[in-house]
Design a protein around this motif. Sequence first.
Motif, PDB file in Angstrom:
ATOM      1  N   GLY A  77       0.794  -1.230   0.000  1.00 20.70           N
ATOM      2  CA  GLY A  77       0.000   0.000   0.000  1.00 20.70           C
ATOM      3  C   GLY A  77       0.820   1.271   0.000  1.00 20.70           C
ATOM      4  N   LEU A  78       2.135   1.161  -0.120  1.00 26.95           N
ATOM      5  CA  LEU A  78       3.022   2.316  -0.089  1.00 26.95           C
ATOM      6  C   LEU A  78       3.734   2.464  -1.429  1.00 26.95           C
ATOM      7  N   ARG A  79       4.252   3.659  -1.685  1.00 27.57           N
ATOM      8  CA  ARG A  79       5.092   3.891  -2.860  1.00 27.57           C
ATOM      9  C   ARG A  79       6.536   3.978  -2.379  1.00 27.57           C
ATOM     10  N   ILE A  80       7.334   3.006  -2.799  1.00 29.40           N
ATOM     11  CA  ILE A  80       8.726   2.880  -2.364  1.00 29.40           C
ATOM     12  C   ILE A  80       9.655   3.332  -3.489  1.00 29.40           C
ATOM     13  N   ALA A  81      10.549   4.272  -3.188  1.00 27.54           N
ATOM     14  CA  ALA A  81      11.519   4.719  -4.183  1.00 27.54           C
ATOM     15  C   ALA A  81      12.450   3.567  -4.554  1.00 27.54           C
ATOM     16  N   VAL A  82      12.663   3.390  -5.848  1.00 24.34           N
ATOM     17  CA  VAL A  82      13.542   2.343  -6.369  1.00 24.34           C
ATOM     18  C   VAL A  82      14.485   2.973  -7.385  1.00 24.34           C
ATOM     19  N   GLU A  83      15.762   2.667  -7.259  1.00 22.78           N
ATOM     20  CA  GLU A  83      16.764   3.224  -8.165  1.00 22.78           C
ATOM     21  C   GLU A  83      17.348   2.133  -9.052  1.00 22.78           C
ATOM     22  N   PRO A  84      17.936   2.500 -10.194  1.00 25.43           N
ATOM     23  CA  PRO A  84      18.590   1.500 -11.050  1.00 25.43           C
ATOM     24  C   PRO A  84      19.650   0.727 -10.277  1.00 25.43           C
ATOM     25  N   GLY A  85      19.693  -0.588 -10.519  1.00 27.00           N
ATOM     26  CA  GLY A  85      20.686  -1.419  -9.867  1.00 27.00           C
ATOM     27  C   GLY A  85      20.328  -1.847  -8.463  1.00 27.00           C
ATOM     28  N   VAL A  86      19.108  -1.546  -8.025  1.00 29.86           N
ATOM     29  CA  VAL A  86      18.656  -1.917  -6.677  1.00 29.86           C
ATOM     30  C   VAL A  86      17.558  -2.967  -6.795  1.00 29.86           C
ATOM     31  N   PHE A  87      17.572  -3.938  -5.906  1.00 33.69           N
ATOM     32  CA  PHE A  87      16.575  -5.004  -5.889  1.00 33.69           C
ATOM     33  C   PHE A  87      15.165  -4.421  -5.785  1.00 33.69           C
ATOM     34  N   VAL A  88      14.278  -4.903  -6.637  1.00 34.19           N
ATOM     35  CA  VAL A  88      12.898  -4.426  -6.658  1.00 34.19           C
ATOM     36  C   VAL A  88      12.062  -5.244  -5.671  1.00 34.19           C
ATOM     37  N   PRO A  89      11.394  -4.623  -4.714  1.00 36.04           N
ATOM     38  CA  PRO A  89      10.586  -5.395  -3.754  1.00 36.04           C
ATOM     39  C   PRO A  89       9.474  -6.160  -4.464  1.00 36.04           C
ATOM     40  N   ARG A  90       9.318  -7.424  -4.085  1.00 36.66           N
ATOM     41  CA  ARG A  90       8.303  -8.294  -4.685  1.00 36.66           C
ATOM     42  C   ARG A  90       7.012  -8.230  -3.882  1.00 36.66           C
ATOM     43  N   ARG A  91       5.927  -8.406  -4.598  1.00 37.54           N
ATOM     44  CA  ARG A  91       4.627  -8.376  -3.916  1.00 37.54           C
ATOM     45  C   ARG A  91       4.512  -9.523  -2.918  1.00 37.54           C
ATOM     46  N   ARG A  92       5.129 -10.679  -3.220  1.00 37.21           N
ATOM     47  CA  ARG A  92       5.002 -11.808  -2.295  1.00 37.21           C
ATOM     48  C   ARG A  92       5.620 -11.506  -0.932  1.00 37.21           C
ATOM     49  N   THR A  93       6.566 -10.577  -0.888  1.00 38.17           N
ATOM     50  CA  THR A  93       7.222 -10.252   0.371  1.00 38.17           C
ATOM     51  C   THR A  93       6.290  -9.474   1.302  1.00 38.17           C
ATOM     52  N   GLU A  94       5.176  -8.973   0.774  1.00 38.53           N
ATOM     53  CA  GLU A  94       4.170  -8.356   1.644  1.00 38.53           C
ATOM     54  C   GLU A  94       3.679  -9.369   2.682  1.00 38.53           C
ATOM     55  N   PHE A  95       3.721 -10.643   2.326  1.00 36.67           N
ATOM     56  CA  PHE A  95       3.287 -11.691   3.258  1.00 36.67           C
ATOM     57  C   PHE A  95       4.207 -11.750   4.471  1.00 36.67           C
ATOM     58  N   LEU A  96       5.504 -11.524   4.273  1.00 39.83           N
ATOM     59  CA  LEU A  96       6.442 -11.479   5.391  1.00 39.83           C
ATOM     60  C   LEU A  96       6.088 -10.333   6.331  1.00 39.83           C
ATOM     61  N   VAL A  97       5.746  -9.182   5.767  1.00 42.92           N
ATOM     62  CA  VAL A  97       5.339  -8.041   6.591  1.00 42.92           C
ATOM     63  C   VAL A  97       4.103  -8.395   7.414  1.00 42.92           C
ATOM     64  N   ASP A  98       3.127  -9.014   6.769  1.00 41.33           N
ATOM     65  CA  ASP A  98       1.895  -9.380   7.474  1.00 41.33           C
ATOM     66  C   ASP A  98       2.169 -10.365   8.608  1.00 41.33           C
ATOM     67  N   GLN A  99       3.055 -11.326   8.363  1.00 35.77           N
ATOM     68  CA  GLN A  99       3.388 -12.299   9.400  1.00 35.77           C
ATOM     69  C   GLN A  99       4.081 -11.625  10.583  1.00 35.77           C
ATOM     70  N   ALA A 100       4.962 -10.689  10.288  1.00 35.48           N
ATOM     71  CA  ALA A 100       5.674  -9.992  11.360  1.00 35.48           C
ATOM     72  C   ALA A 100       4.715  -9.190  12.225  1.00 35.48           C
ATOM     73  N   VAL A 101       3.803  -8.476  11.597  1.00 32.07           N
ATOM     74  CA  VAL A 101       2.847  -7.657  12.341  1.00 32.07           C
ATOM     75  C   VAL A 101       1.918  -8.543  13.177  1.00 32.07           C
ATOM     76  N   ALA A 102       1.490  -9.662  12.598  1.00 39.68           N
ATOM     77  CA  ALA A 102       0.592 -10.565  13.329  1.00 39.68           C
ATOM     78  C   ALA A 102       1.273 -11.172  14.544  1.00 39.68           C
ATOM     79  N   ARG A 103       2.569 -11.461  14.439  1.00 36.65           N
ATOM     80  CA  ARG A 103       3.277 -12.136  15.519  1.00 36.65           C
ATOM     81  C   ARG A 103       3.813 -11.173  16.571  1.00 36.65           C
ATOM     82  N   SER A 104       4.046  -9.932  16.171  1.00 37.96           N
ATOM     83  CA  SER A 104       4.609  -8.976  17.134  1.00 37.96           C
ATOM     84  C   SER A 104       3.965  -7.608  16.952  1.00 37.96           C
ATOM     85  N   PRO A 105       2.656  -7.489  17.227  1.00 37.04           N
ATOM     86  CA  PRO A 105       1.948  -6.229  16.964  1.00 37.04           C
ATOM     87  C   PRO A 105       2.381  -5.072  17.860  1.00 37.04           C
TER      88      PRO A 105
END
Length: 273
Positions: A77-105
């Motif tokens: 749900g955010l706009r993340i700045a990305v520059e050439p030569g930098v790893f592009v965040p994948r949508r599947r990694t949003e699941f890691l964020v959700d798991q972290a928030v659920a386990r340690s709110p």
Amino acid sequence: MPVLPPFSASPPSPDSSASPPAGVVAALRAAGCVFAEEEAELILTGARTPGELAVLVERRVAGFPLEQVLGWAGFHGLRIAVEPGVFVPRRRTEFLVDQAVARSPAASVVVDLCCGSGAVGVALAAALGPVELHAADIDPAAVRCARRNVVPRGGTVHEGDLFAALPGSLRGRVDILAANVPYVPTGEVGLLPPEARDHEPLVALDGGADGLDILRRVTAEAPDWLAPGGCLLVETSERQAPQALATFARAGLTAHLAVSEDLNANVVTGTKD
């Protein structure tokens, strides 16, 4: 590379209802962009002049990831700045964020290790509210990009090799340690899509012979940095998940695997008792 027709008008403003110029769509489609019309609309909104539009289209046709062409990626749900030569965040990694928030709110100290653009840390800070946020990466380009995203959230970005980059004051205090480590086996890097293989740093992709070299290094040191009840979260493949779980257990962490079939995501969480 497809040849673009000359542009006779300035790109429409973001609220314009005009369709993308046919030449732009045709060039993107010829380059293999499955969602050519949608990509054309996004590129149009980022171009201020016909000349800039042509440059952006040419870069996309040349195979640069769309996010690097646009200068940003949508993530959690955010706009993340990305520059050439930098790893592009994948949508599947949003699941890691959700798991972290659920386990340690109620987390108050968050570390984003192997941070790339800093997308995971920023998303965690946005979801959790005020936190002490630290991000770290070994790649100077990633560190530079991450600062654009993390510093406005009040966080700090460090450059260095894994935990060596972090201030010692964090030891034993981290509630959430998110480590989106590289996990592609060395022999399979060449099988990645050209967008990743040719335009993202190898250090963000190559996880060693079995893809788990960096995961093992992170897991071995994580217990020293986690607060009681703190958790380490990593993304891995379905094939690697059993080995990752065993690695977490050997480090004395209570391990759990969460799977999202919709996002094709596998997240291993280890909690310090």
